[in-house]
Write a protein that holds these residues in place. Structure first.
Motif, short mmCIF file in Angstrom:
data_model
loop_
_atom_site.label_atom_id
_atom_site.label_comp_id
_atom_site.label_asym_id
_atom_site.label_seq_id
_atom_site.Cartn_x
_atom_site.Cartn_y
_atom_site.Cartn_z
N LEU A 52 0.86 -1.18 0.00
CA LEU A 52 0.00 0.00 0.00
C LEU A 52 0.89 1.23 0.00
CD1 LEU A 52 -3.06 0.75 0.12
CD2 LEU A 52 -2.77 1.07 2.58
N PHE A 53 0.58 2.16 -0.88
CA PHE A 53 1.39 3.37 -1.02
C PHE A 53 0.49 4.59 -0.82
CE2 PHE A 53 3.23 0.05 -3.67
CZ PHE A 53 4.54 0.03 -3.22
N GLU A 54 1.13 5.73 -0.62
CA GLU A 54 0.35 6.96 -0.40
C GLU A 54 1.01 8.12 -1.15
OE1 GLU A 54 -1.82 8.49 3.51
OE2 GLU A 54 0.34 8.90 3.57
N VAL A 55 0.17 9.00 -1.68
CA VAL A 55 0.69 10.16 -2.42
C VAL A 55 -0.29 11.32 -2.25
CG1 VAL A 55 -0.44 9.56 -4.62
CG2 VAL A 55 1.69 10.85 -4.66
N GLU A 56 0.22 12.53 -2.32
CA GLU A 56 -0.65 13.72 -2.29
C GLU A 56 -1.37 13.86 -3.64
OE1 GLU A 56 -1.03 15.97 0.22
OE2 GLU A 56 0.37 14.90 1.54
N ALA A 57 -2.58 14.41 -3.61
CA ALA A 57 -3.37 14.55 -4.85
C ALA A 57 -2.59 15.31 -5.92
CB ALA A 57 -4.69 15.25 -4.55
N ALA A 58 -1.99 16.42 -5.54
CA ALA A 58 -1.30 17.25 -6.54
C ALA A 58 -0.17 16.47 -7.21
CB ALA A 58 -0.74 18.51 -5.88
N ALA A 59 0.54 15.68 -6.42
CA ALA A 59 1.64 14.89 -6.99
C ALA A 59 1.09 13.80 -7.90
CB ALA A 59 2.48 14.28 -5.87
N PHE A 60 -0.03 13.19 -7.52
CA PHE A 60 -0.64 12.18 -8.37
C PHE A 60 -1.00 12.78 -9.72
CE2 PHE A 60 -4.26 10.06 -10.27
CZ PHE A 60 -3.80 8.76 -10.35
N ILE A 61 -1.66 13.95 -9.68
CA ILE A 61 -2.11 14.59 -10.92
C ILE A 61 -0.92 14.94 -11.81
CG2 ILE A 61 -3.24 16.68 -11.83
CD1 ILE A 61 -5.01 16.50 -9.19
N ALA A 62 0.17 15.39 -11.18
CA ALA A 62 1.32 15.87 -11.97
C ALA A 62 2.15 14.72 -12.55
CB ALA A 62 2.19 16.76 -11.09
N ASN A 63 2.03 13.52 -12.00
CA ASN A 63 2.92 12.42 -12.41
C ASN A 63 2.12 11.30 -13.07
OD1 ASN A 63 5.78 12.95 -11.24
ND2 ASN A 63 4.36 13.53 -9.59
N SER A 64 2.11 11.29 -14.41
CA SER A 64 1.27 10.30 -15.08
C SER A 64 1.81 8.89 -14.90
CB SER A 64 1.11 10.65 -16.55
OG SER A 64 2.35 10.57 -17.19
N ASP A 65 3.10 8.75 -14.52
CA ASP A 65 3.61 7.39 -14.28
C ASP A 65 2.98 6.76 -13.04
OD1 ASP A 65 4.95 9.36 -12.88
OD2 ASP A 65 6.83 8.24 -12.76
N LEU A 66 2.34 7.58 -12.21
CA LEU A 66 1.64 7.03 -11.04
C LEU A 66 0.24 6.52 -11.41
CD1 LEU A 66 2.61 9.64 -8.28
CD2 LEU A 66 3.69 7.43 -8.81
N HIS A 67 -0.18 6.74 -12.66
CA HIS A 67 -1.53 6.36 -13.07
C HIS A 67 -1.58 4.92 -13.60
CE1 HIS A 67 -2.34 10.93 -13.93
NE2 HIS A 67 -1.78 10.71 -12.77
N GLU A 68 -0.42 4.28 -13.69
CA GLU A 68 -0.38 2.94 -14.27
C GLU A 68 -0.84 1.87 -13.29
OE1 GLU A 68 3.58 2.50 -15.88
OE2 GLU A 68 3.33 4.41 -16.95
N GLU A 69 -1.49 0.84 -13.84
CA GLU A 69 -1.99 -0.27 -13.03
C GLU A 69 -0.82 -1.07 -12.45
OE1 GLU A 69 -4.22 -2.97 -15.49
OE2 GLU A 69 -5.07 -4.06 -13.78
#
Lengths: 487, 487
Positions: free
Chosen positions: A351-368
């Protein structure tokens, strides 16, 4: 058109058989289609014990899960049998002629459905029954009047052969042409591309990875005459936990969500991989409870070595991302071994955690991350939830916890969810996909290559049919079409 | 994202407006959509005289034809208004929850429709009303809840601007956002590609040539996130004259067919371009009568210089083909001029003839001659007819004359026609496409890029909707969706 690859000759042979059976099966009546589908369901159930044991050997998914999956596969075959009997694949709209000049005046027009022809069906590794040889794609294509060429998955070759053998016996027993259902093997990308390119193929159904699916979708589009490619390519399935959803405590809901994340070792295309949690006291306590609950899950071995490799790679990338915090400490293989585990065991849930802004800015975090892992996104407002959902773009599902009231915020969340998903849940967890008329399994790209179609539920049949309008057709033809006695 | 091309800034502006209007229009009720569509129909009719004159100046299609086309366009707008009121764009399947364990047990699932978003609509030159600014694509997209960006056709720029101006006034008068309907100009391929690539665009509707359509279809597929491209690309529309169809003489039927070939100077996507005639006494006499009847037609000027150039090129290629015989002698421009014709006049109708075997063997003979020309294929058996139809592969229509009886031959012909066409006619001529629920205008590739959809008739609406399943949605939401009061 055989070339060097030994799989090519087998593909030539199977597609030639399918081509030969195509007119016969297209002209089959509803009761002929229903008889075949029910015969296939029966033979699965009659051989359940042996098939489930074989499936467990090859997939490690466990007997309880595989027992349920076989039951669902038989249920699905019978459901499509009933859909055929109800006339779905012969669907007819009959507009009477209207006298006078156009535009109001018109001839008689009768809309009927015509099967596309032989369907290449690429099995998935993660559902050795329900998305394999006799799974939903096969059932819906057969119900539509299309022969099926199964591309067996290399993750469960013995099961595929055994199920196919049983199916062949049913086809023979019912006096149907052998080409109604054929099977080809060969795990190479070249063999897959060769099958999709084959002139005898009229459509493709695919369930699998984004990379593999998109590569074959391109092949389908590059044919001299492109064909429909129905690809279901996986998804990160956001789940939004609104503060109201935690009013009755966090323990139970965290446990239920952890179970969904780790179910089947997380190898579900509907596994919840992105959890949006508000950064308040309840939210933090929910995230902590989720990490706890997930740590106590002990997932089984993954389906294939390459899926395990892919999972380790994805979580490794996530863990080393500067914006990401790991909420469950990684356990070393040695530590696992000392705890009684061995090299065949499943991966440790993450389980990982990230701030919303960082998630939005980093499309590599959008991968399954295909496996038992999820990413918690900390949000501070409904507006931020909307931004995160927009950044996701396409997903099979979005789950919204706590939007029961008719408020402007809830409406905005529901609309945002509808924009990016094929299914929106108002509670519960996204794993588990009911087979029914109203099901929609297929979201905007990249979740699906044809987001206007579904691969689960009775709507799946429409993928393999093409409407044809008959203008001023003779009455005997319309009557025969209506009864499904002529197709 | 503007670059050098001046059309790009206009496209940025229009798509931004459409994007901004998108949520509002997606959430519009059935009565709001119906009011807009009826307002647009009214304004067309109120300005009919001026619009038809303008259309005739630019297209040369003639007042009678344009009068009919405007009436059809208004009829179509009102038809989609009624479809919206009937709930078609909100279509809902509501499966109640079922108790017990899966697969029979299930949550409540409610299937609703969600508009795709802004649609880029490429007007056609040959229907300045019905496939242009307020044509069927625009009407169906608006009814579906999608804003429309019209790509005006350079063949009728003044008419496009005038119709758009009238439409904009209706949009403003009804208090709707300006972005519900926008228009861009610029005939370059670069501008078209820029529009299709634009991130604000969710789907494309296109009617036009194979080359232009396929080029844009590729652009749509090469986007980071591909979008649906509904292209209607033209067709050669085989018409089969079986011996029985000539039992009452050849003169009347030949005259009717000649009229269809030359109608609108042959500039219809449903113009019959391939006539299959048996090589017997009646067949030869029919072909001679067809050549006679076609010679007496005097088609008007073509829509654009490039269409005229394309027609001359296509008939030139056909006339010089070794396997082809010309059945109507070419008249020289000077001869036409002496006959009172001038340089603005239309092309002379042409009729060619070829043996079935030569047609099958030469794929260059399968190409559409867009204009008043047809190719007669001499056949000797039903088996040969089937081979010719198979060689055609994809067509909007196939017309079968003389298959009224239920015989094995006729069934084989009907099945072969269904395999390659979106509409099969059992008499009459294929020009003229009724706007109704049972219509199917779109055949297998290359007639259409999405042969499972239609661009004419009320089924056209479904192109711009995506199904979404709501799982265990609150009652207030389902009730609102059902009434179309919330989308």
């Amino acid at each position: 058109m055989s070339e060097a690859n030994p799989a090519f000759a087998a593909i030539d042979h199977a597609t030639a058989q399918a081509h030969e059976a195509s007119s016969h099966w297209a002209a089959s009546t509803a009761s002929e289609r229903a008889r075949l589908l029910r015969g296939l369901a029966d033979v699965l159930e009659q051989n359940a014990t042996a098939l489930i044991a074989l499936a467990n050997d090859e997939s490690a998914l466990g007997e309880p899960r595989l027992t349920g999956e076989l039951a669902r596969t038989a249920f699905q075959l019978r459901g499509f049998a009933s859909a055929a009997e109800a006339g779905v694949p012969y669907l007819q709209i009959d507009d009477a002629a209207a006298p006078g000049a156009p535009p109001a005046g018109r001839p008689r027009l009768t809309l009927v459905q015509v099967p596309l022809g032989p369907v290449a069906m690429f099995s998935a590794s993660n559902f050795p029954f329900a998305f394999s040889v006799l799974g939903g794609d096969t059932a819906s294509a057969l119900a539509a009047g299309c022969p099926v060429i199964v591309k067996a998955h290399s993750g469960h070759p013995a099961l595929s052969r055994k199920v196919f053998e049983l199916a062949v016996a049913v086809v023979a027993q019912q006096g149907l042409p052998v080409g109604v259902l054929t099977l080809v093997e060969g795990a190479s990308r070249e063999a897959g591309a060769y099958l999709v390119r084959h002139p005898n193929i009229a459509a493709v159904a695919f369930t699998g990875s984004y990379q593999g699916g998109v590569a074959l979708w391109r092949v389908a589009n590059e044919r001299p005459r492109p064909i429909p490619f129905f690809g279901e390519l996986g998804s990160i399935n956001p789940l939004v936990v609104l503060p109201g959803a935690l009013a009755n405590g966090v323990a139970e809901v965290a446990k239920s969500l952890a179970g969904s994340i780790a179910l089947g070792c997380g190898q579900f295309c509907t596994s919840p991989g992105l959890i949006l949690v508000f950064d308040d006291a309840d939210g933090r306590s929910f995230t902590a409870a989720l990490a706890d609950a997930l740590s106590t899950q002990s997932p089984h071995r993954m389906l294939t070595d390459s899926i395990r490799y892919g999972f380790d790679h994805a979580v490794g990338k996530m863990a080393s991302h500067a914006a990401v915090r790991s909420l469950i400490e990684m356990r070393e293989p040695r530590e696992l071994h000392e705890a009684g585990d061995d090299s065949c065991a499943g991966p440790w849930p993450r389980l990982f955690e990230v701030e919303a802004a960082a998630f939005i800015a980093n499309s590599d975090l959008h991968e399954e991350m295909f496996g038992p892992a999820a990413l918690v996104v900390k949000v501070r407002s409904v507006a931020e939830v909307l931004q995160v959902l927009q950044a996701v773009e396409g997903s099979l599902t979005v789950t919204l916890w706590g939007v029961q009231q008719n408020t402007a915020d809830n409406l905005a969340l529901i609309r945002a969810a509808e924009q990016i998903a094929g299914r929106v849940l108002f509670g519960g967890v996204p794993t588990g996909v009911a087979v029914t008329r109203a099901q929609q399994h297929g979201g905007p790209w990249p979740a699906s290559t044809q987001p206007q179609t579904t691969s689960v539920g009775y709507g799946a049949l429409a993928r393999f049919l093409r409407p044809v309008a008959l203008q001023d057709a003779p009455d005997w033809l319309i009557a025969a079409k209506r009864g499904g006695t002529l197709s």
